[in-house]
Design a protein around this motif. Structure first.
Motif, PDB file in Angstrom:
ATOM      1  N   THR A 135       0.822  -1.224   0.000  1.00 11.57           N
ATOM      2  CA  THR A 135       0.000   0.000   0.000  1.00 11.57           C
ATOM      3  C   THR A 135       0.849   1.265   0.000  1.00 11.57           C
ATOM      4  O   THR A 135       2.068   1.220   0.080  1.00 11.57           O
ATOM      5  N   TYR A 136       0.122   2.365  -0.018  1.00 12.25           N
ATOM      6  CA  TYR A 136       0.747   3.696  -0.007  1.00 12.25           C
ATOM      7  C   TYR A 136       0.464   4.396   1.316  1.00 12.25           C
ATOM      8  O   TYR A 136       0.381   5.616   1.377  1.00 12.25           O
ATOM      9  N   LEU A 137       0.274   3.594   2.363  1.00  9.58           N
ATOM     10  CA  LEU A 137      -0.102   4.148   3.661  1.00  9.58           C
ATOM     11  C   LEU A 137       1.038   3.954   4.655  1.00  9.58           C
ATOM     12  O   LEU A 137       1.600   2.863   4.746  1.00  9.58           O
ATOM     13  N   ALA A 138       1.351   5.014   5.379  1.00 10.01           N
ATOM     14  CA  ALA A 138       2.421   4.930   6.380  1.00 10.01           C
ATOM     15  C   ALA A 138       1.817   5.243   7.741  1.00 10.01           C
ATOM     16  O   ALA A 138       1.177   6.288   7.924  1.00 10.01           O
ATOM     17  N   TRP A 139       2.017   4.339   8.666  1.00 11.17           N
ATOM     18  CA  TRP A 139       1.444   4.475  10.006  1.00 11.17           C
ATOM     19  C   TRP A 139       2.539   5.071  10.896  1.00 11.17           C
ATOM     20  O   TRP A 139       3.524   4.404  11.199  1.00 11.17           O
ATOM     21  N   LEU A 140       2.357   6.316  11.282  1.00 15.06           N
ATOM     22  CA  LEU A 140       3.439   7.055  11.937  1.00 15.06           C
ATOM     23  C   LEU A 140       3.129   7.256  13.420  1.00 15.06           C
ATOM     24  O   LEU A 140       2.087   7.814  13.779  1.00 15.06           O
ATOM     25  N   ASP A 141       4.050   6.803  14.236  1.00 22.06           N
ATOM     26  CA  ASP A 141       3.933   6.964  15.684  1.00 22.06           C
ATOM     27  C   ASP A 141       4.553   8.322  16.038  1.00 22.06           C
ATOM     28  O   ASP A 141       5.774   8.482  15.992  1.00 22.06           O
ATOM     29  N   CYS A 142       3.698   9.269  16.360  1.00 18.14           N
ATOM     30  CA  CYS A 142       4.155  10.642  16.604  1.00 18.14           C
ATOM     31  C   CYS A 142       4.218  10.974  18.084  1.00 18.14           C
ATOM     32  O   CYS A 142       4.276  12.155  18.457  1.00 18.14           O
ATOM     33  N   ARG A 143       4.189   9.956  18.934  1.00 15.18           N
ATOM     34  CA  ARG A 143       4.131  10.245  20.369  1.00 15.18           C
ATOM     35  C   ARG A 143       5.363  11.009  20.836  1.00 15.18           C
ATOM     36  O   ARG A 143       5.304  11.782  21.782  1.00 15.18           O
ATOM     37  N   GLY A 144       6.486  10.820  20.118  1.00 15.97           N
ATOM     38  CA  GLY A 144       7.707  11.534  20.489  1.00 15.97           C
ATOM     39  C   GLY A 144       7.641  13.021  20.197  1.00 15.97           C
ATOM     40  O   GLY A 144       8.548  13.769  20.589  1.00 15.97           O
ATOM     41  N   LEU A 145       6.625  13.466  19.512  1.00 11.94           N
ATOM     42  CA  LEU A 145       6.537  14.892  19.174  1.00 11.94           C
ATOM     43  C   LEU A 145       5.752  15.687  20.216  1.00 11.94           C
ATOM     44  O   LEU A 145       5.689  16.921  20.141  1.00 11.94           O
ATOM     45  N   GLY A 189       0.195  23.070  10.392  1.00 14.80           N
ATOM     46  CA  GLY A 189       1.014  22.738   9.216  1.00 14.80           C
ATOM     47  C   GLY A 189       0.234  22.757   7.910  1.00 14.80           C
ATOM     48  O   GLY A 189       0.815  22.713   6.847  1.00 14.80           O
ATOM     49  N   ARG A 190      -1.070  22.773   7.989  1.00 13.24           N
ATOM     50  CA  ARG A 190      -1.965  22.727   6.817  1.00 13.24           C
ATOM     51  C   ARG A 190      -1.734  21.469   5.984  1.00 13.24           C
ATOM     52  O   ARG A 190      -1.741  21.507   4.744  1.00 13.24           O
ATOM     53  N   VAL A 191      -1.485  20.369   6.674  1.00 14.43           N
ATOM     54  CA  VAL A 191      -1.436  19.067   6.009  1.00 14.43           C
ATOM     55  C   VAL A 191      -2.444  18.173   6.727  1.00 14.43           C
ATOM     56  O   VAL A 191      -2.436  18.072   7.953  1.00 14.43           O
ATOM     57  N   ALA A 192      -3.370  17.575   5.941  1.00  6.62           N
ATOM     58  CA  ALA A 192      -4.416  16.727   6.523  1.00  6.62           C
ATOM     59  C   ALA A 192      -3.957  15.277   6.476  1.00  6.62           C
ATOM     60  O   ALA A 192      -3.793  14.698   5.397  1.00  6.62           O
ATOM     61  N   LEU A 193      -3.725  14.717   7.664  1.00  2.00           N
ATOM     62  CA  LEU A 193      -3.356  13.304   7.791  1.00  2.00           C
ATOM     63  C   LEU A 193      -4.506  12.593   8.493  1.00  2.00           C
ATOM     64  O   LEU A 193      -5.303  13.217   9.189  1.00  2.00           O
ATOM     65  N   ALA A 194      -4.596  11.282   8.321  1.00  2.00           N
ATOM     66  CA  ALA A 194      -5.706  10.560   8.961  1.00  2.00           C
ATOM     67  C   ALA A 194      -5.423  10.435  10.461  1.00  2.00           C
ATOM     68  O   ALA A 194      -4.336   9.987  10.854  1.00  2.00           O
ATOM     69  N   PRO A 195      -6.378  10.836  11.314  1.00  2.00           N
ATOM     70  CA  PRO A 195      -6.146  10.822  12.772  1.00  2.00           C
ATOM     71  C   PRO A 195      -6.063   9.412  13.342  1.00  2.00           C
ATOM     72  O   PRO A 195      -6.981   8.602  13.166  1.00  2.00           O
ATOM     73  N   GLY A 196      -5.003   9.127  14.062  1.00  2.00           N
ATOM     74  CA  GLY A 196      -4.794   7.805  14.638  1.00  2.00           C
ATOM     75  C   GLY A 196      -5.930   7.298  15.505  1.00  2.00           C
ATOM     76  O   GLY A 196      -6.294   6.115  15.418  1.00  2.00           O
ATOM     77  N   PRO A 197      -6.533   8.163  16.364  1.00  2.00           N
ATOM     78  CA  PRO A 197      -7.590   7.642  17.245  1.00  2.00           C
ATOM     79  C   PRO A 197      -8.772   7.055  16.478  1.00  2.00           C
ATOM     80  O   PRO A 197      -9.503   6.222  17.018  1.00  2.00           O
ATOM     81  N   GLY A 233      -8.939   3.209  16.470  1.00  2.00           N
ATOM     82  CA  GLY A 233      -9.083   2.480  17.725  1.00  2.00           C
ATOM     83  C   GLY A 233      -8.054   2.932  18.747  1.00  2.00           C
ATOM     84  O   GLY A 233      -7.149   3.720  18.434  1.00  2.00           O
ATOM     85  N   ALA A 234      -8.183   2.383  19.965  1.00  2.00           N
ATOM     86  CA  ALA A 234      -7.346   2.843  21.081  1.00  2.00           C
ATOM     87  C   ALA A 234      -5.840   2.796  20.769  1.00  2.00           C
ATOM     88  O   ALA A 234      -5.113   3.735  21.118  1.00  2.00           O
ATOM     89  N   PRO A 235      -5.321   1.764  20.066  1.00  2.00           N
ATOM     90  CA  PRO A 235      -3.874   1.761  19.811  1.00  2.00           C
ATOM     91  C   PRO A 235      -3.424   2.861  18.835  1.00  2.00           C
ATOM     92  O   PRO A 235      -2.233   3.037  18.612  1.00  2.00           O
ATOM     93  N   GLY A 236      -4.390   3.605  18.305  1.00  2.00           N
ATOM     94  CA  GLY A 236      -4.037   4.670  17.360  1.00  2.00           C
ATOM     95  C   GLY A 236      -3.708   5.997  18.025  1.00  2.00           C
ATOM     96  O   GLY A 236      -3.304   6.951  17.362  1.00  2.00           O
ATOM     97  N   ALA A 237      -3.844   6.061  19.358  1.00  4.44           N
ATOM     98  CA  ALA A 237      -3.538   7.324  20.051  1.00  4.44           C
ATOM     99  C   ALA A 237      -2.099   7.743  19.739  1.00  4.44           C
ATOM    100  O   ALA A 237      -1.186   6.920  19.752  1.00  4.44           O
ATOM    101  N   GLY A 238      -1.923   9.018  19.438  1.00  7.80           N
ATOM    102  CA  GLY A 238      -0.582   9.544  19.169  1.00  7.80           C
ATOM    103  C   GLY A 238      -0.061   9.226  17.784  1.00  7.80           C
ATOM    104  O   GLY A 238       1.091   9.536  17.461  1.00  7.80           O
ATOM    105  N   HIS A 239      -0.886   8.593  16.942  1.00  6.45           N
ATOM    106  CA  HIS A 239      -0.449   8.204  15.602  1.00  6.45           C
ATOM    107  C   HIS A 239      -1.181   9.029  14.527  1.00  6.45           C
ATOM    108  O   HIS A 239      -2.242   9.599  14.770  1.00  6.45           O
ATOM    109  N   VAL A 240      -0.627   9.017  13.332  1.00  4.11           N
ATOM    110  CA  VAL A 240      -1.342   9.494  12.144  1.00  4.11           C
ATOM    111  C   VAL A 240      -1.067   8.502  11.019  1.00  4.11           C
ATOM    112  O   VAL A 240      -0.067   7.777  11.044  1.00  4.11           O
TER     113      VAL A 240
END
Ligand SMILES: Cc1ncc(COP(=O)(O)O)c(C=O)c1O
Length: 392
Positions: A312-322, A336-344, A347-354
């Motif tokens: 796929t063309y999808l990247a699951w990014l863990d942004c918790r360090g930011l 930033g004016r960039v729309a990324l898919a919200p991790g939450p 589901g619950a493991p998506g917190a802090g991700h995009v």
């Protein structure tokens, strides 16, 4: 044959009327919905133009010998999967197929989380009870948790492979173990393989119905040309079986065919028969974009953690360090004016991700990362130098 995958400018993309580009204001770079920005495969575009020229926009119907043969050919060529064209049914899209099939099979539905958001939202909306099972640290399904769910009465496993949002391709031994477990526990498997044509160089997808007799005995596959050939709005997907007891159940959903789109059927036939060269070019571009994204993240956002997807063309990014909280996508959009898919949403493991979509031109991939970096740049007090300063 030279294949032109040039992506239009941001302003041109914003003239598109589909949800991906129509939802946000023109200054937003959109990287949300799983669609690519490339021009259509020329044979597919020609088939669609030809249908309009014939004024051929009537209902689709359940007799689909051409689509079934085209899909079987594609499955054999690209996935080494022998599909019986007599066991291919037309459904409007994969999610309608999942919703109707899980209703027919009955009981609650287990799947891995993070999960494609409609598993969590649409399935309960049509009355299914869902059981989200967190993936383990390697991105694999937790077999012990599944076994416990099955013992407690769950009768359906919804298996997204390749997985959205992680892009992981399940290895054959893991699939074999799952098949044995599901056969032993008398559990149905609904294999959502919509991303299977998009396996990137270096990985190999094993279709569920090609895993083993146990897998065929309990399994249904749902897939379509829509993710790989950008046809999501045309509404045509296929439900596939490879055993008598599954075939009998799939046949009961034959009525769904009339709710599919004829243009989707025509486009899928051509994509599956004449689309290989275009798809190969897309896969090469996606692999290059994935590498580019990796280099840019390492250089510009080293606190972001990710495992490069195998498909796929999808990247699951863990942004918790930011330090952007549970929903970093909100800050990326706002500042930033960039729309990324919200991790939450996954589901619950998506917190802090995009989830970032790199199915676009390399310059826009680079721009996405720059906009993410910009999100972390403080407002500059007037006395500071002209260099923007990043808090990361
Ligand atoms: C895993 C998965 N399943 C299903 C779908 C939706 O497919 P459809 O549009 O055919 O319902 C998507 C779309 O991105 C997906 O990623």
């Amino acid at each position: 044959m030279v294949i032109d995958l040039r992506v239009p400018t941001l302003a041109e993309l914003h003239t598109r009327r589909g949800e991906k580009w129509d939802l946000h204001p023109p200054d937003v770079l959109v990287s949300t919905i799983a669609e690519m920005d490339f021009p259509l495969a020329p044979p597919v575009a020609a088939a669609l133009h030809a249908a309009v020229d014939r004024h051929d926009l009537g209902y689709a119907h359940a007799r689909i010998p051409r689509l079934a043969a085209a899909f079987a050919g594609f499955a054999q060529r690209r996935l080494s999967w022998a599909v019986d064209p007599e066991q291919v049914w037309l459904v409007p899209d994969v999610m309608v197929g999942v919703g109707e099939l899980t209703g027919l099979l009955g009981g609650s539905v287990a799947f891995a989380a993070p999960a494609y958001p409609p598993f969590l939202a649409e399935l309960p909306a049509v009355g299914r009870e869902v059981r989200a099972v967190p993936l383990d640290d390697d991105g694999a399904l937790d077999i012990d948790r599944l076994r416990a769910l099955f013992a407690a009465g769950t009768r359906v496993l919804l298996l997204a492979n390749p997985h959205n949002p992680t892009g992981r391709v399940l290895p054959r031994p893991e699939l074999e173990r799952l098949a044995e477990l599901c056969a032993a526990e008398d559990v149905w498997v609904v294999a959502d393989e919509i991303h299977a044509p998009l396996v990137l160089p270096g990985a190999m997808h094993v279709p569920w119905l090609a895993v083993s007799d146990a897998a065929r005995h309990c399994g249904f596959a749902l897939t379509s040309a829509s993710k790989a050939f950008n046809l999501a709005g045309l509404k045509a997907a296929v439900l596939v079986t490879a055993a008598e007891r599954t075939r009998e159940r799939a046949a009961r959903l034959g009525w769904l065919a009339e709710h599919a789109g004829l243009l989707g059927v025509l486009a899928a036939e051509v994509a599956f028969t004449e689309g290989d060269a275009w798809l190969d070019a897309v896969l090469a571009r996606l692999a290059a974009n994935r590498d580019l994204l990796g280099r840019l993240l390492a250089a510009r956002l080293p606190a972001v953690r990710w495992t490069p997807p195998q498909a796929t063309y999808l990247a699951w990014l863990d942004c918790r360090g930011l330090g952007l909280g549970d929903d970093p996508a909100a800050a990326f959009l706002d500042r930033g004016r960039v729309a990324l898919a919200p991790g939450p949403d996954y589901g619950a493991p998506g917190a802090g991700h995009v989830r970032l979509n790199f199915g676009t031109g390399p310059e826009l991939v680079a721009e996405m990362v720059e906009r993410m970096v910009r999100t972390g740049q403080r407002e500059r007090p007037p006395e500071e130098s002209s260099e923007g300063r990043s808090t990361w």
